[in-house]
Structures are given as C-alpha cells and as structure tokens.
Design a protein around this motif. Structure first.
Motif, PDB file in Angstrom:
ATOM      1  N   ASN A  81      37.220  39.979  42.572  1.00  9.43           N
ATOM      2  CA  ASN A  81      36.894  38.706  42.518  1.00  9.43           C
ATOM      3  C   ASN A  81      35.588  37.312  42.793  1.00  9.43           C
ATOM      4  OD1 ASN A  81      37.709  36.001  42.927  1.00  9.43           O
ATOM      5  ND2 ASN A  81      40.196  36.964  44.187  1.00  9.43           N
TER       6      ASN A  81
ATOM      7  N   ASN B 196      45.766  42.835  46.177  1.00 11.89           N
ATOM      8  CA  ASN B 196      45.302  42.028  45.203  1.00 11.89           C
ATOM      9  C   ASN B 196      44.397  41.438  46.960  1.00 11.89           C
ATOM     10  OD1 ASN B 196      43.310  39.618  44.939  1.00 11.89           O
ATOM     11  ND2 ASN B 196      44.954  38.966  44.041  1.00 11.89           N
TER      12      ASN B 196
ATOM     13  N   GLU C  21      42.859  39.585  48.307  1.00 15.95           N
ATOM     14  CA  GLU C  21      43.721  37.095  48.676  1.00 15.95           C
ATOM     15  C   GLU C  21      44.661  36.844  48.664  1.00 15.95           C
ATOM     16  OE1 GLU C  21      41.473  33.234  46.121  1.00 15.95           O
ATOM     17  OE2 GLU C  21      42.315  35.692  44.406  1.00 15.95           O
TER      18      GLU C  21
END
Length: 424
Positions: free
Chosen positions: A357, A382, A384
């Motif tokens: 990312n 992910n 994030e």
C-alpha cells in the motif's frame, strides 16, 4: 517470535466471555463474521456476536489473555436462547461474504498472473536465444513485450504487485531480466514518467544483461566470489551488451541503460565510474532495481536475502550508491515490507505480504496462515482495513515450521508481476 507454537487452551461457556480474553473459534471461517478465527475480545459488541454463534463452549488461551474469564453464574433455569437476529443478517458476516468473493477474485488473478508470467518468461528466453541469430526480431519481440506491460500500467489506477513462483531449471536468468524490467517500471510510474520514457526504461531494464550472452558460462554462472581476473571479464558484459544492442537496432537511450546499469551515484561503479548527474534518471532507476533483485535472487539461493532484508541493506548500508529521490520513491512504491516478506502480525498470526500500500507502507495486504482453512482458500487480509492488527516482526522463511512454509509457499526465488487486467 519466529513461528507459531502450540497454544494451550481451555474451554468456557459463552456467558463467561469478557473483554481481554483471547478466544479461538472452532467454526469454519465463513460461518462467523470475524476476520480471524483467533483474536482478543476488545468490546461488548464482539461478546454479543460470539454469544449469538450458538456455541456451547468456546476455547480461550490464558497466556494470551489480559484477564480471567467471568465466573459461571448459577443456573436456575434453562439458558436463554441466543439473540433472535440470525447470523445471516449480521452486517459483519455480509461483509465477510463480500470479502470471500474478493478473495476468490484475488486467487483467480494470481492464477492469471502465473500464466502471464510463464508466457513472458518464455518470451524473454526467446529474445535471449535470438540475440545473435535474429537480432532485429529479438528487438521487435522485446519491444512488444514491454509495450504490453507499459500499456497496462498506464491505464490502471493502482497496479498491484503480485508475488509469483519463479520457474526452476535454469530459468532464473530470464526472470531476473523480467523482474528488473517490471520493478523499474513500477518505480518509474511512481516518478510520474511519461509513456515514452516508460517504454525506453522497460526495454533498457529487460535488455540490461544481454552482454552476458557473450561471456563464458563459467563466469556468468559462478555462484562463489569471482577472482580478480574473472571480475574483469564479468564487467565486460556492459560494453558487450552495447555492441549487441547496436546490432539489434536499439536506440541510444536504451544503450545507455545497458552500458551504465552498474554505475553508482557515488562513482564507485563500473565500467566508467560515472557519478551523480552523469547518469540519466532511467539509468539510476535500473541501477537500484538491479542491485535489489541481485540481493533477493543471487545465483546461490543460500545467500538470498528476504525482500525486507534486501531493502534494509540497500537503504541502511548502500544508500550513497543510489540516487536519493529514486531510492525514497522505491521504498514507497515497493514497500517497507516488499511482496514475499514473511511477517508475524501483532495478533500472533503468521502471513506473507502479497502487495503493498504505497500510501500506507506499514499496512500491506497479507496472505494469512490458518491451518483451519484449506491452502487454496487462504485468507487475504488488507491490514488497512484492520486497525487493530499490524506487522510486528519479519520472519526468515527458513525459520518457519514445515507446515507453515508449505502453506505460505515463500518462494526460493522472488518474481514480481502485475496483472494486466487491473489491480486488486
């Protein structure tokens, strides 16, 4: 911690759950709404969800918990039925089903990337084999390959870097060229390079080692340190590459990359000890990426560094050799934890970085080891989207237990490839 040791667990009733307990769910991953099947309870909402799963007993780990479970209240009647809301209506479970669909799409993209990588590897092999017999045709094939890669990068808003399996049996030379081309183009994309420069860069990176085809195999393939005489011969691959490129009809900008890809910003490189602004930007890009891939994929696999280690060596020990803008942009685009890095997450889970990312380098996308889930359906997370979970440490693949190594399949050699159908 370099591996997941067996954890002693005990069973409790759902009524004994409290914030701070580290629980293990004995359910299929798709049958509960949580990202991980083992986690520490952080709020009352999670307790309510756990109690709605219909489990009579839930395992917890005392060593990983912040507190002891609640005392079991005396039972004066039959226990109350679980909350009326069906799990099928749980918004979190609906989100998980959407994630399962994305994971299936991801695995399909991985398969597609593997096919494309194999095809591109064959193309690079064909180009190399035709350097002397059919130089013009080899150049045309190289141009077509780079044009296809460059076009896909320029139309995709966010190209995912995928980790692919390198092919054994002597194919590593061809995949090194492909690695350098792809990673150089990824870096150039971050530097906002125009399409024409992307094509020049890709060609120069793909052809940077063609001079090795005119060197003795015993020198090119030697995995132990070269003697002084062998080093002199080896360094000739730069000028020999220029001669081959001229026969192919390659332009001067591409030839400059071929000739200068071992030059360094501090003047310590070869063949002419050029430095600083004597080196064009595209040369500086390829010089860095070539050095990085040689650390990750040396001829002797026993000397291979993990992607994270290679990045640390370049940034910490060899920084002066590379252009500062190019280096900092490379760290941002490839990530602090490059694809292929095995990581230990803050919740004790092991995983392997799949893609980075660039806006949040500490939050890559990770393939997670979970023995309860079949390897071909492995969870892709992910980070994030998981604010409570972060990368704690990196792990050498050799330190992994055999079953974890087989599950994650960290490759002996690392090849990066992006999917030409779009990012993940």
């Amino acid at each position: 911690m370099t591996q997941q040791a067996s954890v002693t667990t005990q069973e409790i009733a759902p009524e004994q759950l409290c914030i701070g307990l580290y629980v293990h769910l004995d359910l299929p991953w798709s049958a509960h709404p949580f990202t991980f099947s083992s986690f520490k309870i952080k709020d009352l909402g999670q307790i309510a969800t756990l109690q709605s799963l219909g489990l009579e007993r839930i395992r917890y780990s005392a060593s990983k918990s912040d507190c002891a479970p609640l005392a079991l209240p005396p039972r004066t009647a039959e226990p109350a039925a679980p909350p009326a809301m069906a799990l099928a209506d749980d918004p979190a479970l609906k989100l998980k089903r959407e994630r399962l669909e994305r994971m299936a799409a991801h695995h399909a993209k991985v398969a597609q990337c593997e096919r494309e990588l194999l095809s591109s590897g064959r193309a690079v092999k064909s180009i190399t084999q035709n350097l002397f017999a059919k130089p013009k045709e080899a150049y045309a094939e190289a141009s077509g390959l780079i044009s296809g890669l460059a076009a896909s990068m320029l139309v995709d808003a966010d190209v995912a870097i995928q980790l692919m399996a390198d092919k054994v049996g002597g194919e590593d030379v061809y995949h090194h060229s492909l690695n350098v081309a792809i990673l150089s183009m990824v870096l150039a994309r971050e530097l906002k390079a125009p399409p024409a420069a992307m094509q020049v860069l890709g060609l120069g990176a793909l052809l940077h080692d063609i001079g090795k085809a005119d060197l003795p195999e015993r020198v090119v393939r030697k995995s132990t340190p070269l003697t002084a005489a062998e080093a002199v011969v080896y360094q000739m691959h730069c000028e020999k590459g220029v001669a081959i490129a001229q026969a192919m009809g390659v332009g001067p900008e591409v030839r400059a990359i071929i000739e200068q890809h071992h030059e360094c910003s501090d003047g310590s490189g070869y063949p002419k000890r050029l430095s600083g602004t004597q080196l064009g930007l595209l040369v500086r890009v390829v010089a860095l990426v070539n050095a990085y891939d040689n650390l990750v994929n040396p001829l002797d696999p026993r000397r291979a560094l993990t992607p994270h280690e290679a990045m640390s060596v370049i940034y910490g020990q060899r920084r002066a050799q590379f252009d500062n803008l190019v280096l900092t942009t490379f760290v941002r685009s490839v990530g602090i934890y490059p694809p292929g890095t095995v990581v230990n997450l803050s919740n004790g889970t092991l995983g392997m970085v799949l893609s980075v990312n660039s806006s949040r380098p500490l939050k890559p996308t990770v393939l997670v080891y979970d023995p309860a889930i079949p390897k071909d359906g492995a969870i892709v997370v992910n980070l994030e989207e998981e604010p409570e979970v972060s990368v704690a440490t990196t792990v050498k693949p050799a330190d992994l237990p055999a079953d974890v190594f087989d599950y994650l399949s960290p490759r002996r050699r690392t090849t990066y490839f992006f999917n030409t159908e779009g990012g993940t």
